[in-house]
Enzyme design. Structure first.
Site: not given
Ligand code: CTP
Length: 404
Positions: A210, A312, A294
């Site tokens: 991303n 996490i 690849k």
């Molecule tokens: N986060 C994480 N582990 C993941 C996904 C997210 O620790 N696999 C943490 C991010 O670092 C952030 C929080 O959870 O602090 C929210 O991340 P976000 O991407 O906004 O949300 P998601 O939990 O992924 O949910 P969604 O994509 O449905 O909004």
């Protein structure tokens, strides 16, 4: 947008070393922060950089001798009292030895003896001079008496030798100076920050990832360091420029970040962090089976089978003790309306057992130096931090963390 400034007073001492050519840059960084800087130079320092250069950069007169004082003021004593901190950069072996022995035969040495302000020393010398027992003893002596050091770097030295002895970068000395004269409200606190993107391999040359730059996490790490914290940063594959005194752990995949964050947050031995902040943009999914070689166009791949990654922040939250330690802060990045952002942030606060979620919009955050955020905390507060540099946003987030 205003750059942060502070009214603080720094005496910058320069001694005889080729690294003196970096002193104008240190002074420029300090004056850029709004600090007033007065420079004291030894005779040897003036062989490398001129008093006029330092006077021009700081806009203040430079002290080079005991004998320029006006009848009303004893210069080195007045400056010793005036300073909020005294920084000696570069500090030669000779200066360190004399300062440790309590010599006062130059204005800088006399000032060091006379000041009540904290003193920071950035050594610069040949590797053998640095490692010599006498120098090491002198540095230990000064440390025992509360003098702080910015350790020299390893690398190629001006004398042709390779090893430790090169003065720390001006930027790093600047950060240590800010730390010494900061409000110090994070002194004694350990803080762990997860930042940047993760990469999930599709094959040896491609990955899912991303747009995260890691800048928000870096801003938080620098700000926590400035305010006195002991900081560790776990980061995905982005360049993380932080003072060397901050521990950095580089990872690539979400699984690796999960392992690093969990083991650092809940160590088997020793004290864990007081605060954990997850700013990382973790890939929610990864390819089920990354190809070993690849993938070729001729293989006509039209879809990738993915499986979920661990969450996490949720796992950090579910392992917390009943006392809710460590304090846990997450982020929520959205693309819709403010109402949805706040609802999502409140939901994540619950689901992930966090103390605060910092909500922000992807288009205002990713890759930029600025951000606009909402602080949604467990006490039901929802405060907006208007668009500002990420350093400023970090300042506000950390001030709120202390109130959680
Ligand atoms: N986060 C994480 N582990 C993941 C996904 C997210 O620790 N696999 C943490 C991010 O670092 C952030 C929080 O959870 O602090 C929210 O991340 P976000 O991407 O906004 O949300 P998601 O939990 O992924 O949910 P969604 O994509 O449905 O909004």
């Amino acid at each position: 947008m205003a750059v942060q400034t502070e009214n603080k007073r720094v005496v910058l001492g320069i001694t005889g070393s080729i690294a003196a050519y970096k002193a104008p840059e240190i002074a420029r960084l300090l004056t850029g922060r709004g600090y007033e800087v007065r420079v004291v130079m030894t005779e040897a320092a003036q062989e490398f950089v001129t008093p006029l250069t330092m006077q021009t950069v700081t806009g203040n007169p430079v002290m080079t001798s005991f004998w320029d004082d006006s009848p009303e003021e004893i210069g080195h004593i007045a400056w010793a009292d005036w300073a909020d901190t005294v920084v000696v950069a570069p500090a030669s072996a000779d200066f360190i030895a004399k300062a440790n022995a309590g010599f006062a035969d130059s204005p800088l040495l006399a000032l060091i003896l006379a000041t009540k302000a904290p003193v920071l020393v950035a050594p610069a010398m040949n590797v053998n001079m640095l490692q010599h027992t006498t120098t090491q003893d002198n540095m230990a002596g000064l440390k025992e008496r509360g003098v702080r050091f910015v350790e020299p770097e390893e690398g190629e030295l001006a004398c042709g030798w390779q090893g430790a002895g090169r003065m720390a970068a001006p930027w790093e000395i600047f950060y240590h100076t800010m730390r010494i004269i900061s409000e110090g409200d994070f002194v004694g606190k350990k803080i762990l920050i997860g930042t940047g993107p993760t990469r999930e391999p599709i094959d040896p040359v491609r990955f899912l990832s991303n747009r995260s730059s890691g800048k928000m996490g870096v801003a938080l790490a620098r700000e926590a360091f400035r305010r006195g914290a002991d900081v560790t940063v776990v980061h995905g594959p982005v360049r993380v420029r932080v003072p060397r005194a901050i521990q950095t752990v580089g990872v690539t995949t979400a699984q690796e970040m999960h392992e690093a964050m969990l083991s650092l947050a809940y160590p088997e031995e020793g004290q864990g962090p007081d605060v954990v902040i997850m700013t990382a943009a973790v890939s929610d999914y990864k390819p089920k089976v990354p190809a070993e070689t690849k993938l070729k166009k001729s293989e006509a791949m039209t879809s990738i089978e993915v499986v979920p990654n661990p969450d996490i922040l949720s796992d950090l939250g579910s392992r917390r003790s009943e006392s809710n330690s460590p304090c846990l802060v997450g982020f929520a990045v959205e693309t819709g309306e403010l109402e949805d952002l706040l609802t999502e942030a409140a939901g994540k606060l619950e689901r992930k057992n966090a103390d605060m979620i910092v909500g922000n919009f992807a288009e205002e955050a990713f890759e930029l130096d600025t951000n606009r955020v909402w602080l949604v905390d467990k006490h039901g507060r929802r405060d907006e931090v208007a668009t500002s540099f990420k350093s400023r946003v970090a300042q506000k987030i950390l001030s709120r963390v202390l109130k959680l």
